[in-house]
Every structure is written in structure tokens, then in C-alpha cells.
Design a protein around this motif. Structure first.
Motif, PDB file in Angstrom:
ATOM      1  N   ASP A  44     -12.532 -16.197  43.070  1.00 44.93           N
ATOM      2  CA  ASP A  44     -11.797 -16.165  44.339  1.00 44.93           C
ATOM      3  C   ASP A  44     -11.415 -17.576  44.802  1.00 44.93           C
ATOM      4  N   GLU A  46      -9.274 -20.999  45.211  1.00 43.16           N
ATOM      5  CA  GLU A  46      -7.818 -21.074  45.405  1.00 43.16           C
ATOM      6  C   GLU A  46      -7.090 -21.766  44.270  1.00 43.16           C
ATOM      7  N   ASP A  47      -7.828 -22.365  43.342  1.00 39.84           N
ATOM      8  CA  ASP A  47      -7.175 -23.110  42.261  1.00 39.84           C
ATOM      9  C   ASP A  47      -6.462 -22.210  41.248  1.00 39.84           C
TER      10      ASP A  47
END
Ligand SMILES: C[C@H](O)[C@@H](O)CC(=O)C(=O)O
Ligand SMILES: [Mg+2]
Length: 388
Positions: A44, A46-47
């Protein structure tokens, strides 16, 4: 910085119809369709980075491994990647100790191949998050952290954690120079691509001349189905490559122990460096007997591509049963277990020449062997090489 909670694990059944051209064929696997159970791990974070891991399979065997991957997935789902890598020994132990799946292993066969695919994906994700290729992640890791990834259970009679630490400490001398050398010149390799068992003599000749033109100096030929065919093919290839280049032979477990000694003695005139998998991969004392019988002929025994786990490797080393150790990036429980075998090989003074004939294995194993050279063995002697 390691980040994210594992939010998804998916697995694909990927197959290539290599049997149609006899590619990858040997005395035991006459119609292999190179395949892989291909795992993708998402988090989960964000990268958007994903971890990709595989284990090598042949055709319909993939279905069974895919099923085992799905059965193991819950061990990593919803876990934080940081918690996993901070206790990588623990997660290895957890996957290999699943109360219901261990019964159909333990640490061998389908569940171990599935374990490898999942752990390979976790290592890939870790390396990606650190912005490094896997070999560099390993090379840069401090010895204590590296050892915290290894399960020493069942091998501490041959290699203690303290001994492993000393090996890694010693490996730090000259490691920067070896890294520069690897980046500049790469790692020596050999090719099997000319001489799969299902290839005609014409194909063999044609591929061999292309390989010679491309600069290959080490060649592996498949043997073991028919002695007269072997003699003809080995003569053909030895005549083409000349006396100085290296020839290896691979029987893929085809023989009984006495048969192996007799058969290989008849091929000795072609001066093979090694005979690979002469008999059952589980027969440690058989390999020892073959090693002893072939030593006067200057032929070593290589094995490992179907060695279930670190325990078999430990005993092969203890029994002087092999002269070339062939780790496989997916047969063993991924990087974690391979690290233990590299360290044992170093303690016993046996060169590592990884197995790589299969989907993705060349790509995976180069990280392990480059790490081995830079941080563990510090040696390229005795053709520590791997496959095209
Ligand atoms: C079935 C595989 O192609 C096998 O023959 C590979 C192998 O033994 C090797 O690369 O070595
Ligand atoms: Mg082989």
C-alpha cells in the motif's frame, strides 16, 4: 527506507513451448516446456513498486506450484515489509513451518519451490525500495544483518553462525576492488545452449560455431541416454572447441552409481571438467563414490540443481561428494537459504557454479554469484561459472 504493508500477492502460470524445438532437453527431461510460477507482491506504499519472484517449473508442474503459492500467501499478506526484512529468518521459518503444508515437504518439493517464489519476490521488493540491484543490497549489508536472514537450524553442526560471521568479515578485505572488477568485466559464464540432448548434430555444430565466434570458452553437453550418441556428440564438440577450451557433461540423474562410473570413464578421453548430476540428487553417498572413482581421471562431480535444501548440501560437502556446487536460486528457499549454502561451500573450500538452465534462472543467480565473489569466496578459480 523499507516501507508498506503487503496488500496483494498474485501468481501466474507462465509457460513457453520449448519442447517443440528440443530446447532445454536432457536425458531425463526429454520434452521440457520451460515455465515459471510468477509471483507479484504489491504494497500500500505510494511508490507503486512491486516485487517480482519466480520459481522455475516444467509445463504442467506449474499448476501444482501455483496452488502451493496461494496456500502460503497468507503468511505474508497484510504484513509490513519492514517487519518481514527485520526478521527474515523468522519469516523463512514461518513459511517452511506451516503446520499443514510442512507435512508435504518439509523444505523440499512443491512447497519449497512455492516458498522460493514468494521469498524471491520479497527480496526483489526490498532491493527495489533500497534502489539497488539485489547483489548490491547483499554486498552492502552488514554481516550481522545478512546472517539474521539465514535459518541455521540443521546446519550448525557444519557451520555455526559465528563461523559464518568470520567468513563474511574476512570477505570484506578487497571487496571494493572485486566490486569494481565485476562492474568492469562481469562474471565468467559457460553455455549449454549449443548441446541440448534433443538437438541434431547439425544444430549442435551450427550453434557451437556461433558460440565460438561470440567468444564462449566453456561449453556444457548433455549426455546419458545412449553411450554411442554421447561419444559421437562429445567428439564433435571437442573437435570444434579444441583441446584448451572447457567441456562439461550433464547426465541429469540418468544413471545408477556403478553405471555412472563406467559410462563417464568411456567419455574421459574428451576431458570433461565435470560430470553433472550423474545419479539421483538424493544419493549423497552415491555421489561420494562416483567422486572417488572419477578423481584419478581428473573429472569432478557437480550437482545441486535438484538438491532440496541446505541439509542435502551440507551432507554432500561433509561426504566429499561433489567438487563443484551448483546452487539454484529457486530450488532452495530463495536468497535466505542460498546464503547459507554459499557460506558452507566457502567453509569446505568448494567452488560454487550455479545452475541456471531454466526460465529466469540466469537473471536471478547472477546476483547470488556476484555477491559470492565480492563478499564470500573472493575467488574465480576453478571455473566458478554459470550457464548461458
Ligand atoms: C530441463 C532443464 O533444461 C535441465 O536440463 C537444465 C540443466 O540440467 C542444466 O542447465 O544444467
Ligand atoms: Mg544440469
Amino acid at each position: 527506507m523499507v516501507r508498506g504493508r503487503i496488500s496483494r500477492l498474485s501468481v501466474r502460470d507462465v509457460r513457453f513451448p520449448t519442447s517443440l524445438g528440443g530446447h532445454g532437453s536432457d536425458a531425463m527431461h526429454t520434452d521440457p516446456d520451460y515455465s515459471a510460477a510468477y509471483v507479484i507482491i504489491e504494497t500500500d506504499a505510494e511508490d507503486g513498486l512491486k516485487g517480482y519472484g519466480i520459481t522455475f517449473t516444467l509445463g504442467k508442474g506449474t499448476e501444482v506450484v501455483v496452488c502451493a503459492v496461494n496456500a502460503l500467501a497468507h503468511h505474508v499478506l497484510n504484513k509490513n515489509l519492514r517487519d518481514i526484512v527485520n526478521d527474515f529468518r523468522g519469516i523463512y521459518r514461518q513459511l517452511t513451518s506451516d503446520g499443514q503444508l510442512r507435512w508435504i515437504g518439509p523444505e523440499k518439493g512443491v512447497v519449497h519451490l512455492a516458498t522460493a517464489a514468494i521469498l524471491n519476490a520479497l527480496w526483489d521488493l526490498w532491493a527495489k525500495q533500497e534502489g539497488k540491484p539485489l547483489w548490491k543490497l547483499l554486498v552492502d549489508m552488514d554481516p550481522k544483518t545478512l546472517l539474521s536472514c539465514i535459518d541455521f537450524r540443521y546446519i550448525s553442526d557444519a557451520l555455526t553462525e559465528e563461523e559464518a560471521y568470520e567468513i563474511l568479515q574476512k570477505g570484506q578485505a578487497g571487496n571494493k576492488e572485486r566490486e569494481v572488477q565485476m562492474l568492469a568485466h562481469g562474471y565468467p559464464a559457460y553455455t549449454t545452449s549449443c548441446a541440448w540432448l534433443g538437438y541434431s548434430d547439425n544444430t549442435l555444430k551450427q550453434l557451437c560455431s556461433v558460440a565460438l565466434r561470440d567468444g564462449w570458452t566453456r561449453f556444457k553437453v548433455k549426455v546419458g541416454a545412449d553411450l554411442q550418441d554421447d561419444i559421437r556428440r562429445c567428439r564433435l564438440i571437442r573437435d570444434m572447441i579444441g583441446p584448451e577450451k572447457t567441456l562439461m557433461m550433464d547426465a541429469n540423474q540418468r544413471w545408477d552409481v556403478p553405471e555412472a562410473v563406467e559410462w563417464v570413464s568411456k567419455l574421459a578421453e574428451f576431458k570433461p571438467l565435470w560430470i553433472e548430476e550423474p545419479t539421483s540428487p538424493d544419493d549423497i553417498l552415491g555421489h561420494a563414490a562416483i567422486s572417488k572413482a572419477l578423481a584419478p581421471l581428473g573429472i569432478g562431480v557437480a550437482t545441486g540443481e535438484q538438491c532440496h535444501n541446505r541439509v542435502i548440501f551440507k551432507q554432500l560437502l561433509q561426504a566429499n561428494a561433489l567438487q563443484f556446487l551448483q546452487i539454484d536460486s529457486c530450488r532452495l528457499g530463495s536468497v535466505n537459504e542460498n546464503l547459507s549454502v554459499l557460506l558452507m561451500a566457502q567453509k569446505f573450500g568448494i567452488p560454487v557454479c550455479p545452475h541456471a538452465g531454466g526460465v529466469g534462472l540466469c537473471e536471478l543467480v547472477q546476483h547470488l554469484i556476484i555477491f559470492d565473489y565480492i563478499s564470500v569466496s573472493a575467488s574465480l578459480t576453478n571455473s566458478s561459472c554459470f550457464q548461458d
